[in-house]
Design a protein around this motif. Structure first.
Motif, PDB file in Angstrom:
ATOM      1  N   PRO A   1      55.196  98.395  50.116  1.00 35.22           N
ATOM      2  CA  PRO A   1      54.005  97.547  50.100  1.00 35.22           C
ATOM      3  C   PRO A   1      53.048  98.061  49.026  1.00 35.22           C
ATOM      4  CG  PRO A   1      53.983  98.992  52.023  1.00 35.22           C
ATOM      5  CD  PRO A   1      55.289  99.214  51.334  1.00 35.22           C
TER       6      PRO A   1
ATOM      7  N   LEU B   1      61.472  88.261  53.902  1.00 35.98           N
ATOM      8  CA  LEU B   1      61.408  89.718  53.743  1.00 35.98           C
ATOM      9  C   LEU B   1      61.708  90.414  55.072  1.00 35.98           C
ATOM     10  CD1 LEU B   1      58.226  90.045  51.480  1.00 35.98           C
ATOM     11  CD2 LEU B   1      60.581  90.521  50.796  1.00 35.98           C
TER      12      LEU B   1
ATOM     13  N   GLY C   1      64.396  93.125  56.132  1.00 35.61           N
ATOM     14  CA  GLY C   1      63.813  94.445  56.408  1.00 35.61           C
ATOM     15  C   GLY C   1      63.099  95.048  55.216  1.00 35.61           C
ATOM     16  N   VAL C   2      62.530  94.182  54.376  1.00 36.16           N
ATOM     17  CA  VAL C   2      61.908  94.629  53.125  1.00 36.16           C
ATOM     18  C   VAL C   2      60.401  94.372  53.196  1.00 36.16           C
ATOM     19  CG1 VAL C   2      61.760  94.106  50.656  1.00 36.16           C
ATOM     20  CG2 VAL C   2      63.988  94.208  51.772  1.00 36.16           C
ATOM     21  N   PRO C   3      59.563  95.322  52.749  1.00 38.36           N
ATOM     22  CA  PRO C   3      58.119  95.102  52.803  1.00 38.36           C
ATOM     23  C   PRO C   3      57.604  94.243  51.645  1.00 38.36           C
ATOM     24  CG  PRO C   3      58.556  97.285  51.928  1.00 38.36           C
ATOM     25  CD  PRO C   3      59.898  96.682  52.274  1.00 38.36           C
TER      26      PRO C   3
END
Lengths: 290, 367
Positions: free
Chosen positions: B96, B131, B135-137
């Motif tokens: 992030p 996302l 599992g991606v920020p």
């Protein structure tokens, strides 16, 4: 006390053959693990870390090759640190590594299964009552409790290994394109089906004497005690088992005092049941639930 | 240097002065300055009301259609392609934007997905869901002056009722949520105290369980004469305390980010200490017809910006149909327009160790 005394003097007879409780989330694995942990000569840890959530997802997705080293590095130190008792742990992701675990420590498996409709209901109640993070991408609006709202707001996606562990359809699979519009019930049905199919396939390649399947749809004290004996545990008494089953360990009510609001599958309408069976029907048949 | 660009008198302190006395004097000075600078602007008042989700969904669909009409839109699969490229690869760590400055493991490059929700929060939520699925920020900045967020009615800001459920959806995905700040629009176009708007909207988002710890400035200085982040103390060009816009004196450096619980500004701006009136006039007046898609403007804004430079290595913006702008601050290399394949290939070929920010306005992937 008895266990501690025995451990201290190293007098407890043990098989030195570890065991693993595996099963889809909300199938009763924590309940059976707590019961097993009451044994005189053994322990059963609940989700010790590292628990290989991410690696298990990669394994389910067919993106993880050789994993012996990964499993050994994660699990062996735990077993070695517990050399005077029968070592046991429950960890859903380890269901993806049965072959490696067997090679590593000649272990036994207790595979806990439960009717998919009950599991799906429990997952959704768990989501709404406690964590709010089961299939975070689901568009469906959830009626979360304050506890669940706080939990989900404070868990960034990059640290949510539990939700990452839950499988999603891969490109080319029929559900891949539809996934973003599915209900949470359908997503949970996919999880239950994919997990159980994977483990059933994996266990079918292992010798029968390595594993035992325990049905937790209506848990039976006799079956649980037999499973305990199978993994070499002693002193798991019927009265204790009954009393622990009555407490409904790790149910939503046990954890929060709430009873979830998602309807029992007896009350599902035809459309709802149809959607569930479309995704999970073949696994339901395989496990003898329909 | 004119009067307005001199240092803050509060910092010109006597070294023998008692610290407590200095603290008291500094606060007093700042309060007086704030009141003085903000005089003449109407207070910011906000109420909940306005449009429901169905109405705002339709507005966002119109935004998407109009972008398609301009030939600038992309299918959502382009977004998926970019996310999939970076997700769970050994070479990249996706973070992030709040964690941009965290140390990098050896042999890794870091990538942040910055989403400026200018006009289409519906596709923004779709992106956040994708996302989460992977599992991606990602970081999502809601624009408090956008049509989906609310509107001004006789000087009162009406937040659309739809916003509560949109924010709940974003929170559920586990993405980072921040504010896309646009206080200068309120100051310059509506004579409303835009700083209060920023404070109030951050507080409101937090009341909906959004853990806001950062902001990203909307637009560029070319529009009103200052960057929106210049309202934050210590972030103005040459330390200026205000600028002229449409005959009004607009205050800058009013808000203290720390006291507002903000940890970063998403441009990670490193301000220039030198303010030159002529340089400013020349820079700010450079607005070619094709705007952000003009290579000359891009060079002017990203590479030769006299106001500030960015505290990371690469900016990558999606600005059209399969058309990306890449600004590599380490090498001074600019590329526009490049295809997705070329952009991803460039990142793959570069030595790891860099920090890249990929900025996406979700309306560009809403087809």
């Amino acid at each position: 006390m008895k266990k501690a005394f025995g451990r201290f003097f190293g007098k407890i007879r043990h098989s030195n053959r570890p065991y693993f409780v595996i099963g889809c989330h909300r199938s009763g694995t924590t309940s059976i693990a707590r019961i097993f942990d009451e044994a005189e000569n053994g322990v059963c840890y609940v989700e010790p870390v590292p628990n290989l959530n991410c690696e298990a997802r990669e394994r389910m997705d067919g993106q993880l090759g050789e994993a012996t080293g990964i499993v050994q590095a994660a699990i062996e130190p735990r077993i070695s640190a517990c050399d005077t008792t029968v070592y046991g742990e429950k960890n859903a992701p380890l269901g993806m590594f049965t072959k490696e675990l067997l090679q590593l420590c000649d272990c036994r498996f207790i595979f806990v299964v439960r009717d998919g409709r009950d599991v799906v209901r429990s997952l959704i109640n768990w989501h709404e009552g406690l964590f709010g993070s089961i299939y975070r991408e689901c568009k469906e609006t959830s009626n979360l409790t304050e506890q669940a709202k706080a939990a989900v707001a404070n868990l960034p996606v990059e640290l949510d290994y539990s939700d990452y562990f839950r499988p999603r359809p891969l490109p080319g699979e029929p559900l891949f394109e539809q996934w973003e519009n599915l209900s949470r019930m359908e997503m949970c049905a996919f999880f239950w089906s994919r997990y159980n199919d994977y483990v059933l396939d994996a266990l079918s390649g292992l010798p029968d004497e390595c594993y035992r399947i325990v049905d937790y749809s209506i848990p039976s004290p006799v079956e649980i005690m037999e499973a305990a004996r199978f993994v070499g545990l002693e002193g798991v008494e019927a009265t204790k088992v009954r009393s622990m089953l009555d407490k409904k360990i790790n149910s939503l009510k046990d954890r929060t005092g709430f009873i979830g609001g998602y309807p029992h599958w007896h009350d599902w309408d035809d459309e709802q049941m149809g959607k569930f069976m479309t995704i999970a029907g073949s696994t339901m048949k395989r496990l003898g639930y329909v | 240097m004119s009067e307005e660009h001199r240092g803050d008198p509060a910092t010109l302190s006597n070294p023998n002065e008692l610290p407590l006395l200095r603290l008291f004097r500094d606060r007093l000075y700042r309060n007086i300055k704030k009141r003085f600078l903000l005089r003449g602007f109407r207070p910011y008042r906000a109420v909940n009301g306005g449009y429901d989700r169905a109405a705002i969904d339709a507005v966002c669909a119109q935004v998407s259609e109009s972008l398609s009409g301009l030939g600038l839109n992309n299918p959502f699969s382009l977004y998926q392609q970019v996310v999939d490229f970076f997700a769970h690869r050994n070479r990249y760590i996706v973070r992030p934007l709040r964690d941009l400055k965290e140390p990098l493991p050896p042999h890794y490059a870091s990538v942040c997905f910055r989403h400026d929700l200018d006009g289409d929060i519906v596709t923004g939520i779709r992106a956040a869901c994708y996302l989460a699925r992977q599992g991606v920020p990602g970081s999502f900045y809601v624009l408090h002056t956008s049509g989906y967020y609310g509107y001004l009615d006789n000087g009162t800001f009406v937040r659309n009722v739809a916003m509560e459920s949109y924010i709940a959806d974003l929170v559920a995905t586990g993405c980072e949520i921040g504010l896309h700040t646009d206080p200068l629009y309120l100051f310059c176009k509506h004579d409303i105290n835009g700083c209060s708007a920023v404070k109030e909207e951050i507080a409101w988002l937090r009341s909906l369980d959004a853990n806001v710890c950062g902001s990203v400035a909307h637009n560029s200085a070319h529009l009103f004469g200052a960057e929106n982040f210049e309202i934050f103390r210590g972030r103005s060009w040459g330390g200026r305390h205000g600028f002229e816009c449409d005959g009004k004196r607009v205050p800058l450096q009013i808000i203290d980010e720390k006291s507002l619980g903000l940890r970063y500004e998403g441009n990670y701006p490193i301000q220039s200490d030198d303010f030159d009136t002529e340089v400013a006039a020349e820079f700010l007046s450079f607005l070619p017809d094709d705007g952000i898609r003009s290579p000359a403007w891009q060079k002017n804004y990203f590479m030769e910006n006299p106001m500030f430079r960015r505290g990371y290595d690469m900016d990558i913006w999606l600005l059209g149909t399969d058309a990306w702008m890449v600004a590599d601050y380490r090498t001074g290399k600019m590329m526009w327009p490049v295809t997705t394949e070329t952009m991803l290939g460039y990142l793959d070929e570069e030595e790891p160790g860099y920090r890249a920010v990929i900025s996406i306005h979700p309306e560009y992937v809403s087809k």
